[in-house]
Design an enzyme around this catalytic site. Sequence first.
Site, PDB file in Angstrom:
ATOM      1  N   ASP A 111      17.148  87.981  52.689  1.00  0.00           N
ATOM      2  CA  ASP A 111      17.925  88.173  51.461  1.00  0.00           C
ATOM      3  C   ASP A 111      18.438  89.587  51.445  1.00  0.00           C
ATOM      4  OD1 ASP A 111      17.300  85.772  50.400  1.00  0.00           O
ATOM      5  OD2 ASP A 111      15.704  86.503  49.090  1.00  0.00           O
ATOM      6  N   ASP A 163      12.911  83.721  47.519  1.00  0.00           N
ATOM      7  CA  ASP A 163      12.130  84.014  46.323  1.00  0.00           C
ATOM      8  C   ASP A 163      12.250  82.934  45.253  1.00  0.00           C
ATOM      9  OD1 ASP A 163      14.757  84.582  45.801  1.00  0.00           O
ATOM     10  OD2 ASP A 163      14.470  86.734  45.547  1.00  0.00           O
TER      11      ASP A 163
HETATM   12  P1  ATP Z   1      20.042  87.705  47.480  1.00  0.00           P
HETATM   13  O1  ATP Z   1      20.131  86.246  47.758  1.00  0.00           O
HETATM   14  O2  ATP Z   1      20.306  88.546  48.634  1.00  0.00           O
HETATM   15  O3  ATP Z   1      18.813  88.125  46.734  1.00  0.00           O
HETATM   16  P2  ATP Z   1      21.566  88.017  45.142  1.00  0.00           P
HETATM   17  O4  ATP Z   1      20.407  88.511  44.378  1.00  0.00           O
HETATM   18  O5  ATP Z   1      22.822  88.763  44.945  1.00  0.00           O
HETATM   19  O6  ATP Z   1      21.328  87.996  46.640  1.00  0.00           O
HETATM   20  P3  ATP Z   1      21.706  85.848  43.450  1.00  0.00           P
HETATM   21  O7  ATP Z   1      20.638  86.446  42.621  1.00  0.00           O
HETATM   22  O8  ATP Z   1      21.704  84.405  43.724  1.00  0.00           O
HETATM   23  O9  ATP Z   1      21.810  86.512  44.826  1.00  0.00           O
HETATM   24  O10 ATP Z   1      23.070  86.259  42.757  1.00  0.00           O
HETATM   25  C1  ATP Z   1      24.302  85.735  43.159  1.00  0.00           C
HETATM   26  C2  ATP Z   1      25.385  86.143  42.199  1.00  0.00           C
HETATM   27  O11 ATP Z   1      25.071  85.683  40.917  1.00  0.00           O
HETATM   28  C3  ATP Z   1      25.532  87.643  42.073  1.00  0.00           C
HETATM   29  O12 ATP Z   1      26.482  88.139  42.966  1.00  0.00           O
HETATM   30  C4  ATP Z   1      26.018  87.796  40.664  1.00  0.00           C
HETATM   31  O13 ATP Z   1      27.415  87.685  40.604  1.00  0.00           O
HETATM   32  C5  ATP Z   1      25.423  86.629  39.944  1.00  0.00           C
HETATM   33  N1  ATP Z   1      24.225  87.037  39.218  1.00  0.00           N
HETATM   34  C6  ATP Z   1      23.139  87.646  39.698  1.00  0.00           C
HETATM   35  N2  ATP Z   1      22.228  87.850  38.738  1.00  0.00           N
HETATM   36  C7  ATP Z   1      22.745  87.342  37.625  1.00  0.00           C
HETATM   37  C8  ATP Z   1      22.300  87.221  36.280  1.00  0.00           C
HETATM   38  N3  ATP Z   1      21.120  87.667  35.892  1.00  0.00           N
HETATM   39  N4  ATP Z   1      23.110  86.637  35.383  1.00  0.00           N
HETATM   40  C9  ATP Z   1      24.306  86.155  35.770  1.00  0.00           C
HETATM   41  N5  ATP Z   1      24.777  86.239  36.997  1.00  0.00           N
HETATM   42  C10 ATP Z   1      24.037  86.818  37.914  1.00  0.00           C
END
Ligand code: ATP
Length: 897
Positions: free
Chosen positions: A326, A628
């Site tokens: 990730d 996760d």
């Molecule tokens: P990784 O998979 O590497 O942990 P990540 O944390 O960016 O990556 P996600 O948490 O799935 O992956 O987030 C994907 C997208 O969703 C982000 O780019 C963002 O635009 C949106 N996002 C992340 N957190 C939130 C949130 N709390 N509320 C709304 N949208 C969110």
Amino acid sequence: MLKWHATETATVTNYFAVDPASGLTDVVAAERLRSYGANRPSARPGRGAFLRFVAQLVQPLILVLIAAGMVTLFLREWVDSAVIFGVVLVNALVGFIQEGKAEAALAALVRAVAAEATVVRDGARRRLDAIHLVPGDVVVLAAGDKVPADLRLFSGKELRHAEAALTGESLPVAKHVEPLPAETPLADRHNMAYAGTFVVGGQGTGVVVATGDATETGRISALIASAPDLTTPLTRQLDVFARRLLVAILILAVLTFGVGVLRGESALDMFMAAVALAVGAIPEGLPAAMTVTLAIGVARMARRRAIIRKLSAVETLGSTTVICSDKTGTLTENAMTVREIRAGGEHFTLSGDGYAPVGGIEREGLPATVAGALKETLVASVLCNDARLAQVENQWTVIGDPTEAALLVAARKANLDEAILNSLFPRRDELPFDSARQVMATLHEVDGVCVVYVKGAVEKLLGACAGRLDRQGREVPLAGEDVQAAALRMAEAGLRVLALARSELSPTQVLEHEHLGSGLVFLGLIGMIDPPRSSAAAAVRACHAAGIRVKMITGDHPGTAVAIARQLGIADAGTCALTGQELARLDDDGLRQAAATVNVFARVEPEQKLRLVKALQADGEVVAMTGDGVNDAPALKQADIGVAMGLGGTEVAKEAAEMVLTDDNFATIEAAVEEGRGIYDNLVKFIVWTIPTNAGEGLVILAAILAGSTLPITPLQILWINMTTAILLGMMLAFEPAEQGIMQRPPRAPSAPILDRPLLLRILLVSILLLSGAFGLFELALQRGQSLAEARTIAANVFVLVETLYLFNCRSLSRPFWSIGAFANPWVWAGSGAMLLLQLAFTYVPVMNSIFQTAPIGLSDWATIGAFAVFCAAAVELEKRWRLASACRPPALSAGR
Ligand code: ATP
């Protein structure tokens, strides 16, 4: 006792004297904890100690010893039989204790990744170790949680549970809160959440009705965590080896007996010779040494913040060829700071660092007026938010998602306080963030109107937006391409981008995902930095040097993903990310190709991780995959090493993983790989050290019988040597630290044999040296007129001394032992010292002399034995040097021009 599933929720809360909104008070909870006890099943007697002990005895190699002991008993060879049984007992005891310790240590590690629960106490939500729950506690459930106790649900939204562990039902079941008929069977009680099951979707709240042994899971003893599995691919391979070896030894022993008797030797002598051959050639200490080495390795990994949940992972780590990681929180700090906002066609920058709400919002270098689209963007980001900021000892900390906390900080920099906004516009409903949909929405009452605030990935929101707010806050038509271009610019600068939007609902409507599909008004974009972890770049370099490829698989924007991947050395200039959408269009062959060549995968949905793992595995890769969320579980299970996050991961992910990182850090995976390689090395070192002893002893007996001479070493002496040296010498190799340069080697092919040709030849060399030394010096002593006991003492000491020095040889399989730090493993010195003392006792103490039929020998004998041992050690070092030199020779030369 009330039937909870048949009872109205109000009756349940009354029964437990709890207000569902504010929960129990700490005082009441503490009282109940005293009377009900901790919320964990009490330890049940697992497999009884006696049975575990017996299991140590029924290993094929030990059974041969027992048979030999029985026959000697029958023959009234009391001393022999006592020593053989003594060895069997000591061996079983060592195995029993070590295995018990290893099991306990593993189980403790698994427990150390404590299950936490979100509880409402004294009117506030807090995270608590699940063992502190008491009946009456109000528990909040979210996707990914492990249900911590039996709960009667009183609210829920799209709540789905995986209950296979309890009911055997493999599909998730939907939950509700209505009372059910009293006779409803357990599996159909959909208004209950049972301890040990998992929340796979939605959210809800329930009141604890049973804890610990009183829970349904607690009552079914079969569900109590069974002892961890101590077998690994290597131990299984060794088991097979042991069985084959046993057959070979038995055949040889029978042949020995037959040949000797045919030659006219006494049957008793020949039987003892056959026993000597069998006990000599059997590596009794091997299984215990394997377990000890693995257990010590697991403890070492735990110190480096990698918790191993399955012992086999230790070995697999050593052959990992690809790590799929990730981004957020693993490769980056997960410490977010909003840097830019784009709203109403204007661009704003924010000053200040970290979570301290100090700094301001500027436009073109001047303090910005917080109004219109900018203000509405910030208001939306505060209301559609579950995080909290807290100041602990002058340090601003985050409770909840750091992405959301950063939004609160940004709003505070514009003097918008979340407490005030939340009380002005109370939340009526919500759709929590889920990484597959990549959006979150909340419903608020604003001046009598129901307003939905939405935040999420730009691509997910933009298509649903019809208009946008301008700088004065008026709704105007939206130019989607402009927003997309602005988002791309932010992402390419390495910023994590969130889009915000709003819409209205009629007061009668319930918030559903379909309301987010159209009719939204775009508010603005927020870009935040999340710096790469300082240790991650070095860890990526180390992985590359070790022949391990690193791939980033993230839910984030491709631009952000590539920017961060470049900073970390995962991608180079020209690299593009493959997106989840593109990935979905590929067939299996295309995916295999992409998986092999692409290093950055962005906007990937958790379900797609499973396809990626399979594609990589189809290409023969050994894959470590991090995860996760609740949807990551299938990919974690499929991966050769599923790696879950200990801090930010859900219980579902942890349960599916082989390894849990207690610091969520990518560098820890690299450290675990290094340890894994070191542990495997140590296992091989032990095998390379131990086999020549057994082979040498077997050969000595065989040679003596073929030559028709007296046995140079008796079965009892052999048993003595095998037991003492395995425990005092061989086991010390388990403490050998990982060798330098271990991460400059390519990963070990999982199909590669444990011992390659050079090591087999080394084993042969040492076995032959032992044979010639022991046999030669024994015969020499006899010719010199020394007694049989003296000559045998010399032969036994040849084995022990050669093995002692050879132990130092084995500290490194390829390099000179002095080059790896003479005192890097003090245990080897301590063990050798103790071994020599024991050997002096074996030679000089009268009781030992009479038990083992040994006799004191003179200084000149020691000098000869010592010289021979030094000769053997030197021969092994020369052989290593020769191999190293031929491995380094340029190919043209070694081709023998
Ligand atoms: P990784 O998979 O590497 O942990 P990540 O944390 O960016 O990556 P996600 O948490 O799935 O992956 O987030 C994907 C997208 O969703 C982000 O780019 C963002 O635009 C949106 N996002 C992340 N957190 C939130 C949130 N709390 N509320 C709304 N949208 C969110």
